[in-house]
Design an enzyme around this catalytic site. Structure first.
Site, PDB file in Angstrom:
ATOM      1  N   LYS A  24       0.674  -1.520  -0.321  1.00 27.13           N
ATOM      2  CA  LYS A  24       0.242  -0.254   0.298  1.00 27.13           C
ATOM      3  C   LYS A  24       0.874   1.293  -0.137  1.00 27.13           C
ATOM      4  O   LYS A  24       0.780   2.336  -0.759  1.00 27.13           O
ATOM      5  CB  LYS A  24      -0.585  -0.146   1.779  1.00 27.13           C
ATOM      6  CG  LYS A  24      -1.354   1.199   1.178  1.00 27.13           C
ATOM      7  CD  LYS A  24      -2.544   0.995   2.173  1.00 27.13           C
ATOM      8  CE  LYS A  24      -3.387   2.103   2.690  1.00 27.13           C
ATOM      9  NZ  LYS A  24      -4.849   2.038   3.523  1.00 27.13           N
TER      10      LYS A  24
ATOM     11  N   LYS B 262      -1.263  13.285  10.326  1.00 31.55           N
ATOM     12  CA  LYS B 262       0.017  13.046  11.509  1.00 31.55           C
ATOM     13  C   LYS B 262       1.014  13.104  10.837  1.00 31.55           C
ATOM     14  O   LYS B 262       1.933  13.427  11.417  1.00 31.55           O
ATOM     15  CB  LYS B 262      -0.174  11.450  12.186  1.00 31.55           C
ATOM     16  CG  LYS B 262       0.187  10.769  13.202  1.00 31.55           C
ATOM     17  CD  LYS B 262       0.152  10.192  13.582  1.00 31.55           C
ATOM     18  CE  LYS B 262       0.871   9.785  14.852  1.00 31.55           C
ATOM     19  NZ  LYS B 262       0.418   7.924  15.204  1.00 31.55           N
TER      20      LYS B 262
END
Length: 79
Positions: free
Chosen positions: A26, A72
């Site tokens: 991914k 983040k």
């Protein structure tokens, strides 16, 4: 060289290089797509253009458009 990453025919080589970090398939696809997008839009796989007098909020907004980059991660990069 990120331009070489963008020129790869598939993200498989990236996946091999980052496998130890987890979620390699991914993440590799996201890295590859970001590099390809930057080359298409700016002629090179570089984020140096973000240094040109932009404030953190502008940089965050720009980076959030890329799949795989969340608040983040971007906050860590901006530190």
């Amino acid at each position: 060289n990120w331009d070489q990453v963008a020129a790869l025919p598939t993200p498989a080589d990236i996946e091999t290089a980052i496998r130890c970090g987890g979620l390699a398939q991914k993440k590799a696809l996201n890295i590859w797509n970001i590099c390809k997008t930057l080359v298409e839009e700016r002629g090179e796989a570089s984020l140096e253009y973000l240094r040109d007098g932009k404030v953190n909020a502008e940089i965050q907004e720009e980076l959030l458009r890329f799949k795989g980059l969340g608040k983040k991660t971007i906050s860590c990069v901006l530190m």
